[in-house]
Design a protein around this motif. Structure first.
Motif, PDB file in Angstrom:
ATOM      1  N   SER A   1       0.813  -1.217   0.000  1.00 19.68           N
ATOM      2  CA  SER A   1       0.000   0.000   0.000  1.00 19.68           C
ATOM      3  C   SER A   1       0.846   1.267   0.000  1.00 19.68           C
ATOM      4  O   SER A   1       0.310   2.368  -0.178  1.00 19.68           O
ATOM      5  N   LEU A   2       2.161   1.122   0.200  1.00 21.00           N
ATOM      6  CA  LEU A   2       3.055   2.279   0.296  1.00 21.00           C
ATOM      7  C   LEU A   2       3.576   2.687  -1.085  1.00 21.00           C
ATOM      8  O   LEU A   2       3.652   1.870  -2.005  1.00 21.00           O
ATOM      9  N   GLY A   3       3.968   3.946  -1.193  1.00 22.17           N
ATOM     10  CA  GLY A   3       4.652   4.399  -2.395  1.00 22.17           C
ATOM     11  C   GLY A   3       6.031   3.763  -2.474  1.00 22.17           C
ATOM     12  O   GLY A   3       6.557   3.244  -1.483  1.00 22.17           O
ATOM     13  N   TRP A   4       6.659   3.849  -3.681  1.00 22.97           N
ATOM     14  CA  TRP A   4       7.913   3.113  -3.906  1.00 22.97           C
ATOM     15  C   TRP A   4       8.999   3.480  -2.896  1.00 22.97           C
ATOM     16  O   TRP A   4       9.589   2.604  -2.253  1.00 22.97           O
ATOM     17  N   GLU A   5       9.295   4.746  -2.737  1.00 18.96           N
ATOM     18  CA  GLU A   5      10.391   5.158  -1.860  1.00 18.96           C
ATOM     19  C   GLU A   5      10.082   4.845  -0.404  1.00 18.96           C
ATOM     20  O   GLU A   5      10.955   4.384   0.348  1.00 18.96           O
ATOM     21  N   GLU A   6       8.842   5.067   0.000  1.00 17.72           N
ATOM     22  CA  GLU A   6       8.449   4.761   1.378  1.00 17.72           C
ATOM     23  C   GLU A   6       8.541   3.259   1.635  1.00 17.72           C
ATOM     24  O   GLU A   6       8.921   2.810   2.724  1.00 17.72           O
ATOM     25  N   ARG A   7       8.201   2.473   0.603  1.00 20.10           N
ATOM     26  CA  ARG A   7       8.256   1.019   0.748  1.00 20.10           C
ATOM     27  C   ARG A   7       9.693   0.523   0.916  1.00 20.10           C
ATOM     28  O   ARG A   7       9.954  -0.402   1.698  1.00 20.10           O
ATOM     29  N   GLN A   8      10.636   1.138   0.212  1.00 20.02           N
ATOM     30  CA  GLN A   8      12.034   0.702   0.332  1.00 20.02           C
ATOM     31  C   GLN A   8      12.541   0.867   1.761  1.00 20.02           C
ATOM     32  O   GLN A   8      13.232   0.005   2.299  1.00 20.02           O
ATOM     33  N   PHE A   9      12.176   2.011   2.373  1.00 20.24           N
ATOM     34  CA  PHE A   9      12.624   2.232   3.753  1.00 20.24           C
ATOM     35  C   PHE A   9      11.921   1.270   4.702  1.00 20.24           C
ATOM     36  O   PHE A   9      12.542   0.728   5.633  1.00 20.24           O
ATOM     37  N   ALA A  10      10.620   1.023   4.478  1.00 15.58           N
ATOM     38  CA  ALA A  10       9.878   0.090   5.332  1.00 15.58           C
ATOM     39  C   ALA A  10      10.454  -1.325   5.236  1.00 15.58           C
ATOM     40  O   ALA A  10      10.513  -2.055   6.232  1.00 15.58           O
ATOM     41  N   LEU A  11      10.886  -1.710   4.026  1.00 17.37           N
ATOM     42  CA  LEU A  11      11.495  -3.037   3.849  1.00 17.37           C
ATOM     43  C   LEU A  11      12.797  -3.162   4.628  1.00 17.37           C
ATOM     44  O   LEU A  11      13.040  -4.177   5.292  1.00 17.37           O
ATOM     45  N   VAL A  12      13.630  -2.128   4.569  1.00 20.99           N
ATOM     46  CA  VAL A  12      14.898  -2.148   5.302  1.00 20.99           C
ATOM     47  C   VAL A  12      14.644  -2.137   6.804  1.00 20.99           C
ATOM     48  O   VAL A  12      15.276  -2.874   7.569  1.00 20.99           O
ATOM     49  N   LYS A  13      13.681  -1.312   7.226  1.00 19.50           N
ATOM     50  CA  LYS A  13      13.356  -1.249   8.644  1.00 19.50           C
ATOM     51  C   LYS A  13      12.813  -2.594   9.137  1.00 19.50           C
ATOM     52  O   LYS A  13      13.123  -3.043  10.246  1.00 19.50           O
ATOM     53  N   GLY A  14      12.017  -3.255   8.296  1.00 18.94           N
ATOM     54  CA  GLY A  14      11.509  -4.580   8.651  1.00 18.94           C
ATOM     55  C   GLY A  14      12.619  -5.609   8.748  1.00 18.94           C
ATOM     56  O   GLY A  14      12.617  -6.473   9.632  1.00 18.94           O
ATOM     57  N   LEU A  15      13.583  -5.501   7.835  1.00 16.36           N
ATOM     58  CA  LEU A  15      14.730  -6.411   7.867  1.00 16.36           C
ATOM     59  C   LEU A  15      15.524  -6.228   9.154  1.00 16.36           C
ATOM     60  O   LEU A  15      15.945  -7.200   9.792  1.00 16.36           O
ATOM     61  N   LEU A  16      15.718  -4.972   9.547  1.00 15.57           N
ATOM     62  CA  LEU A  16      16.453  -4.674  10.777  1.00 15.57           C
ATOM     63  C   LEU A  16      15.663  -5.095  12.014  1.00 15.57           C
ATOM     64  O   LEU A  16      16.222  -5.665  12.956  1.00 15.57           O
ATOM     65  N   ALA A  17      14.351  -4.825  12.006  1.00 17.71           N
ATOM     66  CA  ALA A  17      13.515  -5.199  13.151  1.00 17.71           C
ATOM     67  C   ALA A  17      13.499  -6.712  13.334  1.00 17.71           C
ATOM     68  O   ALA A  17      13.553  -7.219  14.468  1.00 17.71           O
ATOM     69  N   GLY A  18      13.455  -7.442  12.224  1.00 21.38           N
ATOM     70  CA  GLY A  18      13.489  -8.901  12.314  1.00 21.38           C
ATOM     71  C   GLY A  18      14.774  -9.395  12.936  1.00 21.38           C
ATOM     72  O   GLY A  18      14.794 -10.388  13.678  1.00 21.38           O
ATOM     73  N   ASN A  19      15.850  -8.665  12.666  1.00 24.01           N
ATOM     74  CA  ASN A  19      17.150  -9.084  13.194  1.00 24.01           C
ATOM     75  C   ASN A  19      17.278  -8.886  14.699  1.00 24.01           C
ATOM     76  O   ASN A  19      18.204  -9.394  15.321  1.00 24.01           O
ATOM     77  N   VAL A  20      16.344  -8.144  15.293  1.00 20.25           N
ATOM     78  CA  VAL A  20      16.352  -7.980  16.755  1.00 20.25           C
ATOM     79  C   VAL A  20      16.110  -9.314  17.447  1.00 20.25           C
ATOM     80  O   VAL A  20      16.637  -9.567  18.533  1.00 20.25           O
ATOM     81  N   PHE A  21      15.363 -10.221  16.795  1.00 18.11           N
ATOM     82  CA  PHE A  21      14.926 -11.465  17.436  1.00 18.11           C
ATOM     83  C   PHE A  21      16.042 -12.514  17.417  1.00 18.11           C
ATOM     84  O   PHE A  21      16.011 -13.487  16.668  1.00 18.11           O
ATOM     85  N   ASP A  22      17.006 -12.270  18.272  1.00 17.30           N
ATOM     86  CA  ASP A  22      18.220 -13.089  18.341  1.00 17.30           C
ATOM     87  C   ASP A  22      18.358 -13.616  19.758  1.00 17.30           C
ATOM     88  O   ASP A  22      18.700 -12.883  20.677  1.00 17.30           O
ATOM     89  N   TRP A  23      18.102 -14.915  19.938  1.00 21.25           N
ATOM     90  CA  TRP A  23      18.197 -15.515  21.271  1.00 21.25           C
ATOM     91  C   TRP A  23      19.636 -15.615  21.765  1.00 21.25           C
ATOM     92  O   TRP A  23      19.879 -15.905  22.937  1.00 21.25           O
ATOM     93  N   GLY A  24      20.588 -15.371  20.885  1.00 16.81           N
ATOM     94  CA  GLY A  24      21.984 -15.382  21.310  1.00 16.81           C
ATOM     95  C   GLY A  24      22.402 -14.107  22.014  1.00 16.81           C
ATOM     96  O   GLY A  24      23.468 -14.054  22.632  1.00 16.81           O
ATOM     97  N   ALA A  25      21.572 -13.052  21.929  1.00 14.09           N
ATOM     98  CA  ALA A  25      21.869 -11.778  22.593  1.00 14.09           C
ATOM     99  C   ALA A  25      21.102 -11.721  23.904  1.00 14.09           C
ATOM    100  O   ALA A  25      19.868 -11.773  23.918  1.00 14.09           O
ATOM    101  N   LYS A  26      21.813 -11.603  25.022  1.00 21.44           N
ATOM    102  CA  LYS A  26      21.178 -11.670  26.336  1.00 21.44           C
ATOM    103  C   LYS A  26      20.143 -10.563  26.525  1.00 21.44           C
ATOM    104  O   LYS A  26      19.079 -10.778  27.109  1.00 21.44           O
ATOM    105  N   ALA A  27      20.450  -9.365  26.024  1.00 21.29           N
ATOM    106  CA  ALA A  27      19.515  -8.250  26.177  1.00 21.29           C
ATOM    107  C   ALA A  27      18.182  -8.560  25.510  1.00 21.29           C
ATOM    108  O   ALA A  27      17.124  -8.139  25.988  1.00 21.29           O
ATOM    109  N   VAL A  28      18.221  -9.316  24.418  1.00 21.22           N
ATOM    110  CA  VAL A  28      16.999  -9.673  23.695  1.00 21.22           C
ATOM    111  C   VAL A  28      16.328 -10.883  24.331  1.00 21.22           C
ATOM    112  O   VAL A  28      15.105 -10.900  24.524  1.00 21.22           O
TER     113      VAL A  28
END
Length: 667
Positions: free
Chosen positions: A440-467
């Protein structure tokens, strides 16, 4: 490794790279054998000497008035234990060899044993190690005649150091006194080591070689021996030839024979890697350091290897494989980082053991095995505190890999399997809504949302104690909550604008290679939407996942199931899989980190065939602890969220700071 006595890091380990050839191999057993090695298949014996380890032991026994065991000493096949693990589900092949071998016994498939023939007498230094121990306490200058003893102050006019040995045992001809056993043993060790060093140097110069690897039972990681040989090589070559030593150097012949036999049916079809759970390390140079470990290593060394059924090779896109170093920080050198990470792994250990036991609720002995794992890994960490060089270069990767090896030893191959299944199920339910939101997003807005989603997904790391603490205490913590944790732009490392410009102005990439990290939200809501966008641009995608489990990282077999489930919901992914524009492959690794010099050969072939021109590496283990400085021939993206406050502070950021590193190779 190179031995540097007066350096902060005594043992300077080399990285594995393809251009080690040619070199000279000097094996010091009873005598000395010198082999010129030009490739794996081309080598020749070019010389040797009868003055070697047997000479040191024999003359040492005579000089110190001791008796030698009547069993024949065969140092080049003694004191070792090997374990090979075969296949994707490792099965142990045991190969154990004890000291002072006089006989070789075959003990079933893949097994080789040599009986121990040591005398129990402690009254004389009958053991080789005891003679070395005598030498370590001696002062050779009490026995040897030095240059300054001959020339006095005039030695400087000759361009020689006064402390050079002019004559081994030279003082014994004039001194009317008894010399101590320790001093004579030290003088003898210097004499033989210097002689071997000079001989090796002359052969190296004769054949235009600048590297000499020393092996054989004579060395045994003994500091005086290595220092003397290194000095001799440097002195006679004027620094043009390098002396290099090896872990498990006393067993090169045994290891070679084992590998040749293990690969006889299918040569060049296997890859081998050390399993740190079973292997013993280099002994400390100090007899007071961790004496329990020294006592055990003094009687029985062990070398354990894992055998993979598929060969591992370099990523073809490495700019220069010969200079590639996977690891970002060498903890052997960096004392502050070493202290922090060892403490970090110690503090996390109870939680890992608890997780391992909980992963097998139907197993009665799971708690007992988990405790054995905890004790073993704890002991490994204590050894590394005192001897950071024990298993080679110490890195975060090696600490993680050692932990995985120890978990596997006590039959905890995948402690996070149930966690991954649960998280995959939750993430799959959200996939369609995430895609609808992105579309539903415009092209440029979608590119940033995709990168942000990729980064947010990377938060879910059971190897990091803080997470892991958050995930255990807040079960409702999800994708949107992870996004809110991310650092706002500008990020700690931020080349997103350049990436966006490349997408706008440049042609679609031919093929992207993506190294995935975690299961669950990471791969399903982060990676797959990103993959989908690349496919929509006309870019083929190779999605590479671990061959075996490590932490909550997604495995190749798990990725197949996830992709099938997503394809049932999304026509773009379904079509790409059917037309082989999206290919799922295994990396050949079972590590939370990534070594681009040891990848599955099938992956390397695919990278060439598809003319891959973009590599995407995500996650702390793969993009920060390893490969942060990796130089590639093509464009690359390295993305990660820093989930460790100490590391973030060191890099100049805060916890949940973002690394977005877009790199273009110089033309």
């Amino acid at each position: 490794f190179a031995y540097q006595k007066d350096s902060d890091t005594e043992f300077r380990f080399q990285t594995n790279h393809p251009n080690i050839f040619p070199y000279l191999l000097v094996n010091i057993g009873s005598g000395v054998s010198i082999v010129k090695v030009e490739s794996e298949d081309k080598f020749e014996w070019i010389g040797g000497s009868s003055i070697g380890g047997g000479t040191f032991w024999g003359l040492g026994a005579l000089l110190t008035k001791t008796k030698i065991s009547d069993k024949m000493w065969t140092p080049d096949r003694s004191d070792a234990s090997f374990t090979g693990r075969v296949g994707s589900k490792p099965k142990p092949i045991y190969f154990s060899v004890n000291k002072n071998a006089s006989e070789l016994l075959l003990c079933g498939q893949g097994s080789l044993a040599i009986p121990n023939t040591y005398s129990n007498s402690a009254s004389h230094p009958q053991k080789f190690d005891e003679l070395l121990q005598l030498a370590s306490k001696g002062q050779h200058t009490n026995v040897d005649m030095l240059v300054k003893d001959v020339y006095g102050g005039a030695c400087q006019t000759l361009g020689l150091s006064g402390n050079l040995i002019a004559s081994s045992f030279g003082k014994s001809t004039t001194a009317d006194k008894e010399f101590s056993k320790e001093d004579m043993a030290k003088s003898l060790l210097h004499m033989i080591s210097n002689d071997i060093g000079q001989l090796a140097c002359l052969y190296a110069k004769l054949h235009n070689l600048n590297k000499i690897y020393f092996g054989g039972f004579f060395i045994r990681g003994h500091p005086v021996t290595m220092r003397t040989i290194t000095f001799s090589i440097n002195f006679f070559s004027k620094g043009e030839v390098q002396a290099l030593f090896l872990r498990h150097e006393g067993y090169l012949g045994a290891i070679g024979a084992f590998l040749k036999g293990a690969e006889q049916d299918n040569p060049n079809q296997y890859s081998w890697g050390e399993n740190y759970a079973g292997s013993s390390g280099l002994m400390s140079t100090s007899p007071d350091v961790y004496p329990m470990q020294r006592s055990r290593s003094g009687t029985f060394d062990m070398f354990e290897m894992d055998r993979l059924e598929r060969p591992l090779v370099n990523l073809p896109l490495l700019k220069d494989p010969s200079t590639y170093i996977p690891d970002t920080v060498d903890l052997t050198d960096d004392a502050m980082a070493r202290k922090y990470w060892l403490t970090c792994f110690e503090e996390a250990l109870d939680g890992v053991a608890k997780r391992a036991a909980a992963s097998q609720p139907d197993s009665v002995d799971a708690p007992e095995r988990a405790e054995k794992f905890r004790q073993k890994y704890w002991n490994k960490l204590q050894t590394l505190r005192q001897q950071p060089f024990a298993y080679g270069t110490l890195t975060v990767r090696s600490l993680l890999d050692t932990r995985e090896h120890c978990l596997n030893e006590f039959n905890f191959p995948d402690p996070y399997s149930k966690v991954k299944q649960k998280e995959n199920g939750i993430a799959l339910k959200c996939f369609q809504s995430v895609i609808e939101s992105l579309d539903s997003l415009g092209w440029e807005e979608r590119q940033f949302a995709l990168v942000k989603g990729l980064l947010a997904g990377n938060v879910f790391d059971w190897g990091a104690k803080a997470v892991s603490d958050v995930l255990e205490c807040e079960p409702q913590f999800g994708f949107e909550e992870a996004k809110s944790k991310l650092q706002e732009r500008p990020w700690l490392e931020d080349s997103y604008s350049q990436w966006l410009e490349r997408l706008k102005e440049g042609p679609p990439h031919k093929c992207a290679l993506i190294f995935a990290d975690n299961s669950g939200i990471d791969i399903i809501l982060g990676v797959f939407p990103f993959v989908r966008e690349l496919l929509s641009r006309g870019t083929e995608v190779i999605l590479a996942c671990n061959s075996g489990p490590a932490l909550n990282d997604v495995t190749y077999s798990e990725s197949l199931i996830v992709a099938e489930r997503i394809a049932a919901m999304d026509p773009v992914i379904q079509s790409a899989l059917r037309e082989e524009k999206l290919l799922l492959v295994q990396t050949g690794s079972s590590s939370p980190c990534l070594d681009l010099s040891r990848l599955d050969k099938g992956l390397a072939v695919l990278v060439r065939e598809r003319k891959t021109d973009l590599v995407i590496i995500e996650g702390m283990g793969r993009a920060i602890h390893t490969n942060y400085y990796a130089a590639l021939k093509c464009e690359s993206l390295k993305l990660a969220v820093i989930k460790n406050s100490w590391l973030a502070d060191r890099l100049g950021g805060k916890i949940f700071s973002v690394i977005f590193k877009y790199e273009v190779p110089c033309k």
